[in-house]
Write a protein that holds these residues in place. Structure first.
Motif, mmCIF file in Angstrom:
data_model
loop_
_atom_site.group_PDB
_atom_site.id
_atom_site.type_symbol
_atom_site.label_atom_id
_atom_site.label_comp_id
_atom_site.label_asym_id
_atom_site.label_seq_id
_atom_site.Cartn_x
_atom_site.Cartn_y
_atom_site.Cartn_z
ATOM 1 N N UNK A 203 0.833 -1.090 0.176
ATOM 2 C CA UNK A 203 0.007 0.147 -0.133
ATOM 3 C C UNK A 203 0.975 1.319 0.021
ATOM 4 N N UNK A 204 0.204 2.189 -0.744
ATOM 5 C CA UNK A 204 1.259 3.415 -0.687
ATOM 6 C C UNK A 204 0.380 4.679 -0.956
ATOM 7 N N UNK A 205 0.587 5.799 -0.422
ATOM 8 C CA UNK A 205 -0.303 6.961 -0.541
ATOM 9 C C UNK A 205 -0.375 7.387 -2.168
ATOM 10 N N UNK A 206 -1.498 7.746 -2.689
ATOM 11 C CA UNK A 206 -1.280 8.103 -3.878
ATOM 12 C C UNK A 206 -2.018 9.565 -4.114
ATOM 13 N N UNK A 207 -2.817 9.968 -3.351
ATOM 14 C CA UNK A 207 -3.317 11.312 -3.435
ATOM 15 C C UNK A 207 -3.754 11.644 -1.954
#
Length: 375
Positions: A203-207
């Motif tokens: 999981x990674x921050x996209x916006x």
């Protein structure tokens, strides 16, 4: 979001009324000398059939199922129904677990290993831990209010795979299948944090979507590519484009100083249902978010659940200790079709396709299961 509530369910069946048997028309008599050429008097009009009286709301009852290893009271907020396996996921802050309920055998499977942190809550020390969940493609995503993490859980093995730390505590959490994203409301920062969930173990921050207030509640209209949330401290409801991550519209549900809480969306007809603390408002996005109806349901309303196949809205009021099931017609007008007593503090119910409702009962550390009164 404030301490939250959980689940119940009920199945509703519209009762039809059998029509009266049609009466036979007698054959006309043969004309006689006296009647030939005579125009008979017009027969009196038939009496119109009486209309059936509106049906009384069905009375609902529940069975309480204790959460495994939990001593009441416990911290419960959002729960979720898993359509594929028909299970209910219940994050429990105090035990640092997510308890998965299987209605087919009435038992829980407990998933341990989530972090818990003692924190001050309105002047009292409380144990914060897992508090929200959304089920995706073979993966359940759990928001941990204590550690400010979002964790991916293998839905088959029911084991924690990997967690991602956020800069702020997560509140609501919603997997968006069309975008393979996880939308997380982060009220302390007045944002919605969008995570790339194309790889569950990464999981990674996209916006990060900036809002004008604290987001509360969540719902997705996949047909119209919209994500909905409320701004609790501004008495607003916001529609955000799923693809551009930009707010598209803002409406006023007129919930008052305590603000709006939960939210649900009717994808078939486009209606948006906003929970105030004691009522539900029906908004019509096709007419600038105009309020079509408002219905009072008792104090303590928080999260709500829309059962699309039956067009039923489930509303559990914690302070009123009541579960109400509403049917909404094509004009956005709600009618109460079932009610049932719950317990003080019980809220945030969800329903399965059969109409069974599941409501979180944090005061007694259990799940309330409202079986449909009509098969």
């Amino acid at each position: 979001m404030q301490t939250r509530r959980y689940v119940t369910m009920t199945a509703m069946v519209l009762l039809g009324c059998a029509g009266a048997a049609a009466s036979r028309t007698p054959s006309s008599p043969r004309p006689t000398a006296e009647t030939a050429g005579h125009v008979p008097a017009e027969p009196p009009p038939e009496a119109s059939p009486s209309q059936p009286a509106p049906a009384e709301p069905t009375h609902l009852t529940f069975t309480g199922v204790a959460l495994p290893g939990a001593s009441p009271p416990v911290g419960l907020d959002y729960i979720a129904y898993e359509p594929i396996r028909g299970r209910v996921w219940v994050p429990v802050g105090d035990t640092g677990s997510v308890d998965v309920y299987d209605p087919s055998n009435g038992t829980f499977t407990r998933i341990d290993g989530f972090k818990t942190v003692p924190r001050d809550w309105h002047g009292k020390s409380r144990t914060m831990g897992p508090s929200s969940v959304s089920v995706g493609d073979g993966v359940a995503y759990v928001g941990d209010r204590g550690s400010s993490e979002v964790c991916a859980v293998d839905a088959d093995k029911r084991t924690i795979r990997r967690c991602l730390a956020l800069t702020s505590s997560p509140d609501g959490i919603q997997y968006v299948q069309s975008q393979r994203e996880l939308w997380v409301t982060t009220p302390a920062e007045r944002t919605v944090t969008v995570l790339d969930a194309s790889q569950a173990d990464s999981l990674k921050v996209k916006a990060t979507i900036k809002l004008e207030g604290r987001p509360e509640g969540y719902a997705v209209d996949a047909a119209r590519n919209l994500f909905f949330t409320n701004l609790e401290d501004k008495d607003r409801t916001v529609a955000i484009d799923l693809k551009t991550h930009q707010p598209k519209a803002t409406w006023t549900p007129d919930c008052g100083s305590e603000g709006p809480r939960g939210i649900a969306v009717d994808t078939d007809r486009g209606f948006v249902y906003v929970a105030c603390t004691g009522s539900v408002v029906v908004l019509d996005p096709s007419h600038d978010g105009a309020a079509l109806a408002r219905i009072e349901l008792g104090p303590g309303v928080d999260n709500i659940d829309w059962l699309a196949p039956r067009r039923l809205l489930y509303v559990a009021a914690a302070k009123a200790a009541k579960l109400t099931v509403l049917r909404v017609d094509d004009h956005g007008q709600p009618t109460i079709v079932a009610t049932g007593e719950s317990t003080a503090g019980a809220r945030n119910g969800v329903a399965n396709p059969a109409g069974v409702a599941f409501v979180a009962d944090p005061v007694n550390a259990r799940l309330l299961v409202f079986a449909p009164p009509i098969p």
